[in-house]
Design an enzyme around this catalytic site. Structure first.
Site, PDB file in Angstrom:
ATOM      1  CG  ASP A 185      -0.284  -0.396   2.518  1.00  0.00           C
ATOM      2  OD1 ASP A 185       0.957  -0.439   2.565  1.00  0.00           O
ATOM      3  OD2 ASP A 185      -1.004  -0.662   3.493  1.00  0.00           O
TER       4      ASP A 185
ATOM      5  CG  ASP B 237      -9.111  -0.919  11.780  1.00  0.00           C
ATOM      6  OD1 ASP B 237      -8.159  -1.629  11.384  1.00  0.00           O
ATOM      7  OD2 ASP B 237      -9.463   0.133  11.197  1.00  0.00           O
TER       8      ASP B 237
ATOM      9  CG  HIS C 156      -6.096  -1.881   8.690  1.00  0.00           C
ATOM     10  ND1 HIS C 156      -6.260  -0.821   9.548  1.00  0.00           N
ATOM     11  CD2 HIS C 156      -4.764  -1.921   8.436  1.00  0.00           C
ATOM     12  CE1 HIS C 156      -5.101  -0.253   9.810  1.00  0.00           C
ATOM     13  NE2 HIS C 156      -4.159  -0.908   9.149  1.00  0.00           N
TER      14      HIS C 156
ATOM     15  CD  GLU D  88      -8.689   1.576   7.683  1.00  0.00           C
ATOM     16  OE1 GLU D  88      -8.771   0.625   8.486  1.00  0.00           O
ATOM     17  OE2 GLU D  88      -8.040   2.608   7.915  1.00  0.00           O
TER      18      GLU D  88
HETATM   19  C1  GLP Z   1      -0.620   0.139   8.750  1.00  0.00           C
HETATM   20  C2  GLP Z   1      -0.264  -0.568   7.426  1.00  0.00           C
HETATM   21  C3  GLP Z   1      -0.478  -2.048   7.513  1.00  0.00           C
HETATM   22  C4  GLP Z   1       0.048  -2.512   8.848  1.00  0.00           C
HETATM   23  C5  GLP Z   1      -0.816  -2.001   9.958  1.00  0.00           C
HETATM   24  C6  GLP Z   1      -0.270  -2.297  11.346  1.00  0.00           C
HETATM   25  O1  GLP Z   1      -1.572   1.123   8.654  1.00  0.00           O
HETATM   26  N1  GLP Z   1      -0.922  -0.075   6.260  1.00  0.00           N
HETATM   27  O2  GLP Z   1       0.166  -2.692   6.440  1.00  0.00           O
HETATM   28  O3  GLP Z   1       0.028  -3.918   8.910  1.00  0.00           O
HETATM   29  O4  GLP Z   1      -1.133  -0.655   9.788  1.00  0.00           O
HETATM   30  O5  GLP Z   1       0.846  -1.532  11.635  1.00  0.00           O
HETATM   31  P1  GLP Z   1       1.851  -1.881  12.794  1.00  0.00           P
HETATM   32  O6  GLP Z   1       2.574  -3.102  12.366  1.00  0.00           O
HETATM   33  O7  GLP Z   1       2.757  -0.690  12.894  1.00  0.00           O
HETATM   34  O8  GLP Z   1       1.043  -2.099  14.016  1.00  0.00           O
END
Ligand code: GLP
Length: 261
Positions: A67, A136, A138, A143
């Site tokens: 992304d 949440d 995702h 989302e």
């Molecule tokens: C972000 C990314 C995801 C990631 C998630 C969790 O927004 N777009 O790819 O897996 O949120 O992030 P983290 O690993 O920092 O908790």
């Protein structure tokens, strides 16, 4: 879905790195799927160490990111393309152009999404996709409410995700872009092996839904229950709400060495 629970977060990265190392040993030109966020950072550090030790080369591999934020300038430090270079890609021996991400600054974002899907397909699809999970539920930036059949497209981030990611933008949720381009859930499901890492109690509810909840667009990661080869690597805290935690531990203890992840 294979669920592996380890006492600490530190124990997870070597397991994911093993999966990447075995893949590259078998297929040096494998296609990796790279996630941003904090969850995979220790995996990237471990892969860099193994690369420096001469165990792994990425020279023939390719990689696709999950992304990208929309609208960040090319040199913005939090643009995911720059983040992945800093955290991983530029620290190993990928060939120039071998790591790609959706183009969040394209004039025609829909065309950029279609181009990205075509590029993944032209590369033969992703062999191993590394994933984190949002609080949440995702994955990538799909989302809650995302179509379970979605492909790469533009999405609007939730207030929760902008709050979660504000730590990368000076603590200000308002500085986090509103929009992103993200691989869809169906795009992610096309990868041949999914390896998701989650650590800490903040992920426990999302992990509970991911592993034990009903498959639902409300918890997008639950689509992974339909994947034939999904590995979920958890520390004790992230696994703390799993009803089947004891069983998952028994299964992993009894796992034959040859089976791997
Ligand atoms: C972000 C990314 C995801 C990631 C998630 C969790 O927004 N777009 O790819 O897996 O949120 O992030 P983290 O690993 O920092 O908790």
């Amino acid at each position: 879905m294979e669920v592996v629970i380890q006492p600490t977060a530190e124990a997870l990265a070597p397991l994911a790195a093993d999966a990447v190392e075995h893949l590259l040993a078998a297929r040096p030109d494998a296609v990796l799927g790279l996630a941003t966020g904090s969850s995979p950072l220790a995996v990237y550090d471990e892969l860099v160490r193994r690369h420096q030790a001469g165990r792994i080369s990425f020279a023939r591999a390719r990689a696709f990111m999950l992304d990208e934020y929309v609208g960040l300038p090319a040199d913005h430090p939090e643009r995911y393309r720059n983040v992945i270079d800093r955290d991983f890609a530029a620290r190993v021996d990928f060939a120039p152009g071998a790591v790609r991400g959706p183009d969040g600054s394209a004039a025609d974002l829909r065309a950029a999404c279609a181009d990205y899907e075509a590029a993944i397909a032209a590369a033969g699809g992703v062999d191993l996709q590394i994933l984190g999970i949002g609080t949440d539920g995702h994955i990538a930036f799909n989302e809650p409410g995302s179509s379970l059949a979605s492909r790469t497209r533009i999405k609007t981030l939730t207030a929760q995700t902008r709050r979660d990611n504000a730590r990368f933008f000076g603590g200000d949720p308002g500085a986090v872009p509103r929009h992103c381009l993200t691989q869809g859930l169906a795009t992610i499901m096309s990868a041949r092996h999914l390896v998701l890492l989650a650590a800490g109690t903040s992920k426990a509810e999302a992990v509970h839904h991911l592993v034990e909840g009903a498959v639902s667009a409300m918890w997008p990661a639950t689509i992974m229950q339909h994947h034939p080869h999904a590995t979920v690597l958890l520390d004790d805290a992230a696994a703390s709400r799993l009803q089947l935690a004891g069983y998952f531990r028994q299964v992993y203890e009894a796992k034959p060495d040859w089976q791997r992840l």
